[in-house]
Design a protein around this motif. Structure first.
Motif, mmCIF file in Angstrom:
data_model
loop_
_atom_site.group_PDB
_atom_site.id
_atom_site.type_symbol
_atom_site.label_atom_id
_atom_site.label_comp_id
_atom_site.label_asym_id
_atom_site.label_seq_id
_atom_site.Cartn_x
_atom_site.Cartn_y
_atom_site.Cartn_z
ATOM 1 N N TYR A 144 -32.872 -2.208 -15.176
ATOM 2 C CA TYR A 144 -32.190 -1.079 -14.541
ATOM 3 C C TYR A 144 -33.161 -0.319 -13.643
ATOM 4 C CZ TYR A 144 -28.443 -1.587 -18.020
ATOM 5 O OH TYR A 144 -27.419 -2.067 -18.793
ATOM 6 N N LYS A 145 -32.594 0.633 -12.906
ATOM 7 C CA LYS A 145 -33.400 1.651 -12.243
ATOM 8 C C LYS A 145 -33.460 2.866 -13.165
ATOM 9 C CE LYS A 145 -31.227 2.413 -8.361
ATOM 10 N NZ LYS A 145 -29.947 1.693 -8.370
ATOM 11 N N PHE A 146 -34.554 3.619 -13.058
ATOM 12 C CA PHE A 146 -34.695 4.829 -13.863
ATOM 13 C C PHE A 146 -35.378 5.897 -13.027
ATOM 14 C CE2 PHE A 146 -37.587 7.357 -16.614
ATOM 15 C CZ PHE A 146 -36.614 8.111 -17.262
ATOM 16 N N CYS A 147 -34.789 7.097 -13.001
ATOM 17 C CA CYS A 147 -35.373 8.232 -12.277
ATOM 18 C C CYS A 147 -35.962 9.210 -13.290
ATOM 19 C CB CYS A 147 -34.316 8.940 -11.437
ATOM 20 S SG CYS A 147 -33.725 7.989 -10.023
ATOM 21 N N PRO A 148 -37.286 9.335 -13.351
ATOM 22 C CA PRO A 148 -37.894 10.307 -14.268
ATOM 23 C C PRO A 148 -37.418 11.719 -13.956
ATOM 24 C CG PRO A 148 -39.535 8.768 -13.419
ATOM 25 C CD PRO A 148 -38.284 8.548 -12.613
ATOM 26 N N ASP A 149 -37.410 12.571 -14.969
ATOM 27 C CA ASP A 149 -36.963 13.954 -14.795
ATOM 28 C C ASP A 149 -37.747 14.645 -13.688
ATOM 29 O OD1 ASP A 149 -35.114 13.713 -16.785
ATOM 30 O OD2 ASP A 149 -36.384 14.586 -18.348
ATOM 31 N N GLY A 150 -37.007 15.334 -12.824
ATOM 32 C CA GLY A 150 -37.639 16.105 -11.766
ATOM 33 C C GLY A 150 -38.075 15.291 -10.571
ATOM 34 N N GLN A 151 -37.754 13.999 -10.558
ATOM 35 C CA GLN A 151 -38.146 13.150 -9.442
ATOM 36 C C GLN A 151 -36.923 12.515 -8.801
ATOM 37 O OE1 GLN A 151 -41.353 10.402 -10.207
ATOM 38 N NE2 GLN A 151 -42.299 11.738 -11.736
ATOM 39 N N LYS A 152 -37.030 12.253 -7.505
ATOM 40 C CA LYS A 152 -35.939 11.615 -6.778
ATOM 41 C C LYS A 152 -36.146 10.106 -6.653
ATOM 42 C CE LYS A 152 -34.762 15.701 -4.022
ATOM 43 N NZ LYS A 152 -34.586 16.261 -2.652
ATOM 44 N N TYR A 190 -37.035 6.318 -7.895
ATOM 45 C CA TYR A 190 -36.772 5.565 -9.113
ATOM 46 C C TYR A 190 -37.852 4.514 -9.336
ATOM 47 C CZ TYR A 190 -34.966 2.049 -5.832
ATOM 48 O OH TYR A 190 -34.842 1.149 -4.811
ATOM 49 N N VAL A 191 -37.890 4.016 -10.564
ATOM 50 C CA VAL A 191 -38.734 2.876 -10.912
ATOM 51 C C VAL A 191 -37.845 1.854 -11.599
ATOM 52 C CG1 VAL A 191 -40.859 4.223 -11.146
ATOM 53 C CG2 VAL A 191 -39.365 3.920 -13.132
ATOM 54 N N PHE A 192 -38.289 0.611 -11.622
ATOM 55 C CA PHE A 192 -37.553 -0.420 -12.338
ATOM 56 C C PHE A 192 -38.030 -0.450 -13.790
ATOM 57 C CE2 PHE A 192 -37.442 -2.218 -7.933
ATOM 58 C CZ PHE A 192 -36.074 -2.071 -7.750
ATOM 59 N N VAL A 193 -37.073 -0.570 -14.706
ATOM 60 C CA VAL A 193 -37.412 -0.612 -16.127
ATOM 61 C C VAL A 193 -36.673 -1.763 -16.798
ATOM 62 C CG1 VAL A 193 -37.889 1.862 -16.319
ATOM 63 C CG2 VAL A 193 -35.556 1.015 -16.726
ATOM 64 N N LYS A 194 -37.188 -2.144 -17.965
ATOM 65 C CA LYS A 194 -36.514 -3.137 -18.799
ATOM 66 C C LYS A 194 -36.281 -2.509 -20.166
ATOM 67 C CE LYS A 194 -36.532 -8.010 -20.081
ATOM 68 N NZ LYS A 194 -36.029 -7.837 -21.457
ATOM 69 N N VAL A 195 -35.042 -2.572 -20.615
ATOM 70 C CA VAL A 195 -34.645 -1.962 -21.877
ATOM 71 C C VAL A 195 -34.335 -3.055 -22.888
ATOM 72 C CG1 VAL A 195 -32.970 -0.478 -23.024
ATOM 73 C CG2 VAL A 195 -33.699 0.042 -20.690
ATOM 74 N N THR A 196 -34.963 -2.965 -24.056
ATOM 75 C CA THR A 196 -34.684 -3.881 -25.159
ATOM 76 C C THR A 196 -34.414 -3.042 -26.394
ATOM 77 O OG1 THR A 196 -36.218 -5.507 -24.203
ATOM 78 C CG2 THR A 196 -35.502 -5.864 -26.474
ATOM 79 N N ASN A 197 -33.159 -3.019 -26.824
ATOM 80 C CA ASN A 197 -32.746 -2.152 -27.924
ATOM 81 C C ASN A 197 -33.116 -0.706 -27.582
ATOM 82 O OD1 ASN A 197 -31.723 -4.371 -29.369
ATOM 83 N ND2 ASN A 197 -33.735 -4.820 -30.214
ATOM 84 N N ASN A 198 -33.977 -0.060 -28.374
ATOM 85 C CA ASN A 198 -34.346 1.335 -28.112
ATOM 86 C C ASN A 198 -35.662 1.471 -27.359
ATOM 87 O OD1 ASN A 198 -32.716 1.184 -30.709
ATOM 88 N ND2 ASN A 198 -32.592 3.362 -30.257
ATOM 89 N N LEU A 199 -36.240 0.360 -26.948
ATOM 90 C CA LEU A 199 -37.533 0.399 -26.275
ATOM 91 C C LEU A 199 -37.352 0.226 -24.776
ATOM 92 C CD1 LEU A 199 -39.645 -1.796 -28.726
ATOM 93 C CD2 LEU A 199 -39.368 0.688 -28.700
#
Length: 217
Positions: free
Chosen positions: A39-47, A49-58
């Motif tokens: 997915y894409k993910f936008c850290p709080d307070g930033q416009k 995004y970075v790419f992330v990989k999510v596996t369960n809760n990690l």
């Protein structure tokens, strides 16, 4: 909680004509990547995004290169070189501009509170309060954890409070109960990520006797 989808060799995010022409299908390509945690993910307070990989809760940061490696490894197992060669050659499919089609994930990160702290190990999370230490399976966490927060070793509850580290703390505190308690409180303060911004003292450890002569510390 987002569960990592099992890889399914029947998923095809491309078409293959009778003439052997391969074309990617962007929508299915997007859904395939998202079903595998990208997915894409936008850290709080930033416009941005970075790419992330999510596996369960990690959750962990990933890159265009790692996404390409994931796709090519999947295609390699299909044993169809025409499909593999097409995606290996289509560098535009793994550029940021194209991968921006990925959905943006909104996640809640677990944080320490005034009365509760968490430590993360390879096999579990540990919830620590004043009165108890609770082992929690990652699937039971009510939020997400950055993978790089995980301490690279498993955690197993100790059957005794006596160990090499507790003995070390007692020795550097000269077996003084009040000083031992102060040292424990200091270590807890340093381990606890919750901080009151109006009261955040620096921790400084000195030799027992302050002088111009070293005391072996």
């Amino acid at each position: 909680v987002i569960q990592k989808a099992e890889e399914d060799n029947s998923v095809k995010f491309w078409t293959l004509s009778s003439r052997g022409v391969v074309k990617a299908i962007p929508l299915i390509f997007k859904k395939f990547l998202e079903s595998n945690g990208f997915y894409k993910f936008c850290p709080d307070g930033q416009k941005n995004y970075v790419f992330v990989k999510v596996t369960n809760n990690l959750i962990e940061n990933t890159t265009e290169k790692e996404i390409k490696d994931f796709i090519l490894n999947y295609l390699h197992d299909l044993d169809d070189m025409a499909i593999y060669n097409y995606f290996a050659d289509q560098t535009r499919l793994f550029k940021e501009d194209f991968l921006s089609l990925l959905g943006t994930i909104d996640v809640y990160f677990i944080e320490d509170s005034k009365d509760t702290s968490y430590l993360y190990f390879e096999n579990c999370a540990v919830k620590i309060t004043k009165s108890a230490i609770e082992v929690i399976d990652y699937l039971e966490l009510q939020g997400f954890v950055w993978r790089d927060q995980i301490i690279p070793r498993p955690y197993y509850p100790s059957e005794t409070e006596t160990n090499d580290y507790s003995l070390f703390i007692e020795n550097v505190s000269d077996q003084d109960k009040e000083r031992i308690l102060m040292m424990r409180s200091t270590l807890g303060f340093l381990l606890h990520s919750y901080k009151n911004i109006s009261y955040c003292p620096a921790v400084i450890l000195n030799d027992e006797h302050i002088s111009d002569t070293a005391n072996g510390g």
